[in-house]
Motif scaffolding. Structure first.
Motif, PDB file in Angstrom:
ATOM      1  N   THR A   1       0.841  -1.186   0.000  1.00  0.00           N
ATOM      2  CA  THR A   1       0.000   0.000   0.000  1.00  0.00           C
ATOM      3  C   THR A   1       0.881   1.244   0.000  1.00  0.00           C
ATOM      4  OG1 THR A   1      -1.735  -1.151   1.209  1.00  0.00           O
ATOM      5  CG2 THR A   1      -1.747   1.247   1.341  1.00  0.00           C
ATOM      6  N   VAL A   2       0.428   2.293  -0.661  1.00  0.00           N
ATOM      7  CA  VAL A   2       1.122   3.582  -0.655  1.00  0.00           C
ATOM      8  C   VAL A   2       0.310   4.514   0.248  1.00  0.00           C
ATOM      9  CG1 VAL A   2       1.874   5.544  -2.057  1.00  0.00           C
ATOM     10  CG2 VAL A   2       2.013   3.227  -2.988  1.00  0.00           C
ATOM     11  N   PRO A   3       0.892   4.976   1.375  1.00  0.00           N
ATOM     12  CA  PRO A   3       0.128   5.803   2.306  1.00  0.00           C
ATOM     13  C   PRO A   3      -0.257   7.165   1.737  1.00  0.00           C
ATOM     14  CG  PRO A   3       2.425   5.675   2.980  1.00  0.00           C
ATOM     15  CD  PRO A   3       2.248   4.722   1.837  1.00  0.00           C
ATOM     16  N   ASP A   4       0.540   7.688   0.835  1.00  0.00           N
ATOM     17  CA  ASP A   4       0.278   8.970   0.178  1.00  0.00           C
ATOM     18  C   ASP A   4       1.356   9.135  -0.878  1.00  0.00           C
ATOM     19  OD1 ASP A   4      -0.903  11.353  -0.444  1.00  0.00           O
ATOM     20  OD2 ASP A   4      -0.181  12.442   1.308  1.00  0.00           O
ATOM     21  N   ALA A   5       1.053   9.874  -1.924  1.00  0.00           N
ATOM     22  CA  ALA A   5       2.034  10.130  -2.980  1.00  0.00           C
ATOM     23  C   ALA A   5       1.682  11.450  -3.633  1.00  0.00           C
ATOM     24  CB  ALA A   5       2.023   9.000  -4.020  1.00  0.00           C
TER      25      ALA A   5
ATOM     26  N   LEU B   1      -3.081   5.020  -1.771  1.00  0.00           N
ATOM     27  CA  LEU B   1      -3.390   4.110  -2.879  1.00  0.00           C
ATOM     28  C   LEU B   1      -3.260   2.668  -2.397  1.00  0.00           C
ATOM     29  CD1 LEU B   1      -1.336   5.956  -5.643  1.00  0.00           C
ATOM     30  CD2 LEU B   1      -3.825   5.963  -5.371  1.00  0.00           C
ATOM     31  N   ALA B   2      -4.376   1.955  -2.373  1.00  0.00           N
ATOM     32  CA  ALA B   2      -4.381   0.553  -1.962  1.00  0.00           C
ATOM     33  C   ALA B   2      -3.729  -0.315  -3.034  1.00  0.00           C
ATOM     34  CB  ALA B   2      -5.820   0.086  -1.731  1.00  0.00           C
ATOM     35  N   VAL B   3      -3.296  -1.490  -2.656  1.00  0.00           N
ATOM     36  CA  VAL B   3      -2.704  -2.433  -3.612  1.00  0.00           C
ATOM     37  C   VAL B   3      -3.749  -2.777  -4.666  1.00  0.00           C
ATOM     38  CG1 VAL B   3      -1.718  -4.729  -3.917  1.00  0.00           C
ATOM     39  CG2 VAL B   3      -1.150  -3.395  -1.883  1.00  0.00           C
ATOM     40  N   GLY B   4      -3.390  -2.630  -5.924  1.00  0.00           N
ATOM     41  CA  GLY B   4      -4.312  -2.888  -7.016  1.00  0.00           C
ATOM     42  C   GLY B   4      -5.369  -1.805  -7.163  1.00  0.00           C
ATOM     43  N   GLY B   5      -5.229  -0.757  -6.365  1.00  0.00           N
ATOM     44  CA  GLY B   5      -6.236   0.292  -6.353  1.00  0.00           C
ATOM     45  C   GLY B   5      -5.958   1.418  -7.329  1.00  0.00           C
ATOM     46  N   VAL B   6      -7.046   2.059  -7.712  1.00  0.00           N
ATOM     47  CA  VAL B   6      -6.989   3.223  -8.585  1.00  0.00           C
ATOM     48  C   VAL B   6      -7.412   4.420  -7.751  1.00  0.00           C
ATOM     49  CG1 VAL B   6      -7.970   4.293 -10.640  1.00  0.00           C
ATOM     50  CG2 VAL B   6      -7.521   1.848 -10.620  1.00  0.00           C
TER      51      VAL B   6
END
Length: 168
Positions: free
Chosen positions: A72-76, A111-116
């Motif tokens: 997971t990406v906490p923020d970008a 951004l969740a894994v596999g998430g848009v």
């Protein structure tokens, strides 16, 4: 927000392709344990896809961030840089900020894994009225994760003043 003035303007040569997509290839040091980035922490493959449209002295960019995982990406945040200076006054959407005379940075949120993520829509006014502009799209910040595949989140797009959408 007022941009920083740069003493010398940059000139971009005329590109022959309508859309150029380029990437940075990372060189990983291989050893007994595999690539150097393998032990650097959580990994996530960020990708940005969208389109840019130019009409007169205005360019509109619509892009959607995606996280191909495995973490997971906490923020970008995504960086949008134009080959020509932007007009002094800009009305940017919430979550976006101008960082210099040609660059805007926008947050993507988590951004969740596999998430848009949610679509980011940025409309800017250019200082002049060029017949074309090159837009660079890049990850400005990736939330502390390692992205071993930068090819799908770093690109250049040639946008002509035709009113047509140029996809990336």
């Amino acid at each position: 927000m007022t941009g920083v003035r740069i003493g010398r303007s940059e000139r971009v040569g005329r590109l022959r392709a309508w859309v150029l997509v380029g990437g940075w290839c990372g060189v990983a040091a291989l050893g007994a344990g595999g690539p150097a980035w393998a032990d650097a922490g959580p990994q996530a493959d960020l990708a940005f896809h969208g389109s840019a449209t130019m009409s007169g002295d205005h360019v509109e960019v619509r892009l959607t961030p995606r996280n191909n995982g495995p973490s997971t990406v906490p923020d970008a945040s995504v960086l949008l840089r134009w080959s020509v200076p932007l007009a002094e006054r800009q009305e940017l959407p919430q979550g976006c900020a101008r960082t210099d005379e040609r660059t805007v940075v926008c947050g993507t949120g988590a951004l969740a894994v596999g998430g848009v993520g949610e679509q980011i829509r940025v409309a800017v006014a250019l200082r002049d009225r060029p017949s074309e502009v090159t837009l660079e799209v890049d990850t400005a910040w990736n939330g502390g994760v390692v992205d071993p595949d930068r090819a799908n989140d770093t690109m250049r797009v040639l946008v002509l003043d035709t009113g047509d959408a140029y996809s990336f």
